[in-house]
Design a protein around this motif. Sequence first.
Motif, mmCIF file in Angstrom:
data_model
loop_
_atom_site.group_PDB
_atom_site.id
_atom_site.type_symbol
_atom_site.label_atom_id
_atom_site.label_comp_id
_atom_site.label_asym_id
_atom_site.label_seq_id
_atom_site.Cartn_x
_atom_site.Cartn_y
_atom_site.Cartn_z
ATOM 1 N N ALA A 380 -7.884 62.064 -41.050
ATOM 2 C CA ALA A 380 -7.917 63.298 -40.268
ATOM 3 C C ALA A 380 -6.561 63.976 -40.356
ATOM 4 O O ALA A 380 -5.528 63.318 -40.532
ATOM 5 C CB ALA A 380 -8.278 62.993 -38.821
ATOM 6 N N GLU A 381 -6.566 65.306 -40.226
ATOM 7 C CA GLU A 381 -5.314 66.044 -40.251
ATOM 8 C C GLU A 381 -5.363 67.173 -39.223
ATOM 9 O O GLU A 381 -6.441 67.662 -38.863
ATOM 10 C CB GLU A 381 -5.045 66.608 -41.644
ATOM 11 N N ASN A 382 -4.188 67.534 -38.732
ATOM 12 C CA ASN A 382 -4.048 68.612 -37.762
ATOM 13 C C ASN A 382 -4.890 68.334 -36.512
ATOM 14 O O ASN A 382 -5.701 69.140 -36.068
ATOM 15 C CB ASN A 382 -4.429 69.955 -38.383
ATOM 16 N N VAL A 383 -4.665 67.164 -35.914
ATOM 17 C CA VAL A 383 -5.419 66.699 -34.747
ATOM 18 C C VAL A 383 -4.534 66.795 -33.509
ATOM 19 O O VAL A 383 -3.366 66.402 -33.532
ATOM 20 C CB VAL A 383 -5.886 65.246 -34.968
ATOM 21 N N THR A 384 -5.099 67.301 -32.418
ATOM 22 C CA THR A 384 -4.335 67.427 -31.175
ATOM 23 C C THR A 384 -4.205 66.088 -30.469
ATOM 24 O O THR A 384 -3.118 65.723 -30.002
ATOM 25 C CB THR A 384 -5.006 68.449 -30.246
ATOM 26 N N MET A 385 -5.302 65.328 -30.354
ATOM 27 C CA MET A 385 -5.291 63.987 -29.775
ATOM 28 C C MET A 385 -6.151 63.072 -30.632
ATOM 29 O O MET A 385 -7.266 63.452 -31.004
ATOM 30 C CB MET A 385 -5.816 63.999 -28.340
ATOM 31 N N ALA A 386 -5.656 61.885 -30.920
ATOM 32 C CA ALA A 386 -6.421 60.956 -31.746
ATOM 33 C C ALA A 386 -7.714 60.540 -31.058
ATOM 34 O O ALA A 386 -8.786 60.535 -31.673
ATOM 35 C CB ALA A 386 -5.585 59.731 -32.088
ATOM 36 N N ALA A 387 -7.624 60.194 -29.779
ATOM 37 C CA ALA A 387 -8.812 59.715 -29.080
ATOM 38 C C ALA A 387 -8.643 59.835 -27.583
ATOM 39 O O ALA A 387 -7.531 59.701 -27.051
ATOM 40 C CB ALA A 387 -9.114 58.269 -29.452
ATOM 41 N N GLN A 388 -9.753 60.055 -26.931
ATOM 42 C CA GLN A 388 -9.829 59.942 -25.479
ATOM 43 C C GLN A 388 -11.016 59.045 -25.166
ATOM 44 O O GLN A 388 -12.163 59.431 -25.384
ATOM 45 C CB GLN A 388 -10.008 61.308 -24.820
ATOM 46 N N PHE A 389 -10.734 57.836 -24.707
ATOM 47 C CA PHE A 389 -11.762 56.850 -24.400
ATOM 48 C C PHE A 389 -11.747 56.589 -22.894
ATOM 49 O O PHE A 389 -10.791 56.023 -22.362
ATOM 50 C CB PHE A 389 -11.499 55.535 -25.142
ATOM 51 N N LYS A 390 -12.806 56.987 -22.217
ATOM 52 C CA LYS A 390 -12.922 56.764 -20.779
ATOM 53 C C LYS A 390 -14.262 56.115 -20.500
ATOM 54 O O LYS A 390 -15.300 56.769 -20.510
ATOM 55 C CB LYS A 390 -12.797 58.083 -20.017
ATOM 56 N N GLY A 391 -14.219 54.785 -20.235
ATOM 57 C CA GLY A 391 -15.429 54.075 -19.859
ATOM 58 C C GLY A 391 -15.737 54.282 -18.387
ATOM 59 O O GLY A 391 -15.306 55.247 -17.769
ATOM 60 N N ILE A 392 -16.503 53.363 -17.835
ATOM 61 C CA ILE A 392 -16.904 53.435 -16.432
ATOM 62 C C ILE A 392 -16.248 52.270 -15.691
ATOM 63 O O ILE A 392 -16.315 51.120 -16.142
ATOM 64 C CB ILE A 392 -18.435 53.369 -16.301
ATOM 65 N N ASN A 410 -1.162 67.130 -35.130
ATOM 66 C CA ASN A 410 -0.572 68.462 -35.150
ATOM 67 C C ASN A 410 0.863 68.358 -34.629
ATOM 68 O O ASN A 410 1.084 67.890 -33.513
ATOM 69 C CB ASN A 410 -1.400 69.395 -34.267
ATOM 70 N N PRO A 411 1.847 68.773 -35.414
ATOM 71 C CA PRO A 411 3.241 68.588 -34.967
ATOM 72 C C PRO A 411 3.576 69.343 -33.688
ATOM 73 O O PRO A 411 4.550 69.009 -33.007
ATOM 74 C CB PRO A 411 4.058 69.112 -36.154
ATOM 75 N N LYS A 412 2.777 70.343 -33.314
ATOM 76 C CA LYS A 412 3.032 71.099 -32.095
ATOM 77 C C LYS A 412 2.358 70.498 -30.873
ATOM 78 O O LYS A 412 2.576 70.963 -29.746
ATOM 79 C CB LYS A 412 2.561 72.542 -32.274
ATOM 80 N N SER A 413 1.539 69.455 -31.082
ATOM 81 C CA SER A 413 0.816 68.864 -29.954
ATOM 82 C C SER A 413 1.776 68.132 -29.020
ATOM 83 O O SER A 413 2.642 67.368 -29.457
ATOM 84 C CB SER A 413 -0.248 67.886 -30.452
ATOM 85 N N LYS A 414 1.611 68.358 -27.727
ATOM 86 C CA LYS A 414 2.401 67.666 -26.719
ATOM 87 C C LYS A 414 1.588 66.599 -25.996
ATOM 88 O O LYS A 414 2.053 66.009 -25.019
ATOM 89 C CB LYS A 414 2.945 68.681 -25.721
ATOM 90 N N GLU A 415 0.369 66.354 -26.463
ATOM 91 C CA GLU A 415 -0.518 65.379 -25.828
ATOM 92 C C GLU A 415 -0.207 63.974 -26.315
ATOM 93 O O GLU A 415 0.257 63.766 -27.447
ATOM 94 C CB GLU A 415 -1.981 65.713 -26.139
ATOM 95 N N GLU A 416 -0.499 62.982 -25.458
ATOM 96 C CA GLU A 416 -0.450 61.594 -25.906
ATOM 97 C C GLU A 416 -1.543 61.382 -26.955
ATOM 98 O O GLU A 416 -2.675 61.831 -26.752
ATOM 99 C CB GLU A 416 -0.671 60.644 -24.733
ATOM 100 N N PRO A 417 -1.253 60.702 -28.060
ATOM 101 C CA PRO A 417 -2.277 60.530 -29.094
ATOM 102 C C PRO A 417 -3.513 59.793 -28.599
ATOM 103 O O PRO A 417 -4.637 60.138 -28.970
ATOM 104 C CB PRO A 417 -1.551 59.733 -30.182
ATOM 105 N N TRP A 418 -3.314 58.772 -27.761
ATOM 106 C CA TRP A 418 -4.437 57.954 -27.298
ATOM 107 C C TRP A 418 -4.454 57.919 -25.769
ATOM 108 O O TRP A 418 -3.420 57.694 -25.134
ATOM 109 C CB TRP A 418 -4.320 56.517 -27.810
#
Length: 471
Positions: A380-392, A410-418
């Motif tokens: 993958a390329e130019n991704v803001t967040m690699a994953a968001q995993f939220k179970g129950i 994405n080099p401009k992303s300020k989000e945590e990757p995981w």
Amino acid sequence: MAAQMEVVLGVIILGFLFSVRGIEGRRVGVVESFEYTGISCRAHTVSIKDFGGVGDGKTSNTEAFRNAVVHLSRFSYTGGGLLYVPAGRWLTGNFNLTSHFTLYLARDAVILASQDINDWPLAKPLPSYGHGREAPGGRYTSFIFGTNLTDVILTGEGGTIDGQGEAWWRKFHGGKLKYTRPHLVEIMHSTSFQISNLTLLNSPFWTLHPVYSSNVIIQALRILAPVKSPNTDGIDPDSCTNVRIEDVHIVSGDDCIAVKSGWDEYGIQYGMPTKHLVIRRLTCISPYSAMIALGSEMSGGIEDVRAEDLTAINTESGIRIKTALGRGGYVKDIYVRGMKMHTMKWAFWMDGNYGSHPDGHYNPKARPVVQGINYRDIVAENVTMAAQFKGISGDPFTGICISNATIGMNPKSKEEPWTCSDVQGITSRVTPRPCNKLLHANVVTCAFPKESLPIDEVKLKKCVYKVKNNP
């Protein structure tokens, strides 16, 4: 105009990717010959013109289509029938299919859905939903519809079925609809269904909806809708068994493929899972939704889904699992390999707190099970967040495996990757490094079954026809 430009843009982007295979057509005097590959060939052939059809884009052909299908239904047990739609713009209201039947669209044939709401009869909600998906009452019958059928083919030379959905989208946004919008094509309680070599355009709601059906082959389709059109899912296999989706290119305002099996207490009671589903060579553009979504209506269960050779371009998420307390059911034994993604918000997304409920009668203690989720061989390329995993909470998603995945942020992303909570699993050779809840191993290859499914053993026949080209 903006909506039309979005569709045109989608066609341009996908044009170099899409090719119609195995079909030839030519005109010889007053006879048109053509061929297709299908699950069955037919002994009897008629043209829509034989029933008074007029392809001027203005004349209603509702009676012509309905009469032609009734006529060909007489041949169900003597070789079956084929309805040929030549070049032209064929305006019509809803019509039903029949067994042992083929609808064939020539290269420049366009079937246009009527924009007169009186041409769309009402139907009861699906029993596994118990409720209109958008309103408490029923739903409008799908444009091209069939139920309790066997051996049905929709195919052609790249012809188009256009739902002319913009009027429906305006009514939906304006809160002017009392019933759920219609699908473009729906096959229900049926077996041995094929749809191939067509363009499906501008559906009012979900585009292609096989439900309570088995042995379904979907091949070489373009499915196009403006990316801001509401709920225009591409393909929704719903409580189906043995489904094969191949060489499909989708531009959508919602999920490109959404795998479903009923909604809350109604889906639990109906108890019909979607299982043994194959997806290959899918290309998806959907800036506001997923390439493949599992749920959120998954109360009958989803299992044994095999997806490979996938490409997502400017799509919100790659693979998304959507469920919630009250859904019950399960999503298990999911296998994905060979996925390329370009410009994404999330590469992976699992959400245990997603979606509305049909009514207040659902059981909040009906906990869904999510386990055995396998992803491998991913770039993958130019991704803001690699994953968001939220179970129950108290009911984690388990058996998650991700291997050989390189996700370019994405080099401009300020989000945590995981972002991870209430999940358990293992990862190997994944960058950026996943969250600690997914244990890291040096050399692990996530599972992908080696044995084929029964739907892969279905071989298509070569069928050749001649039809009088009446002026």
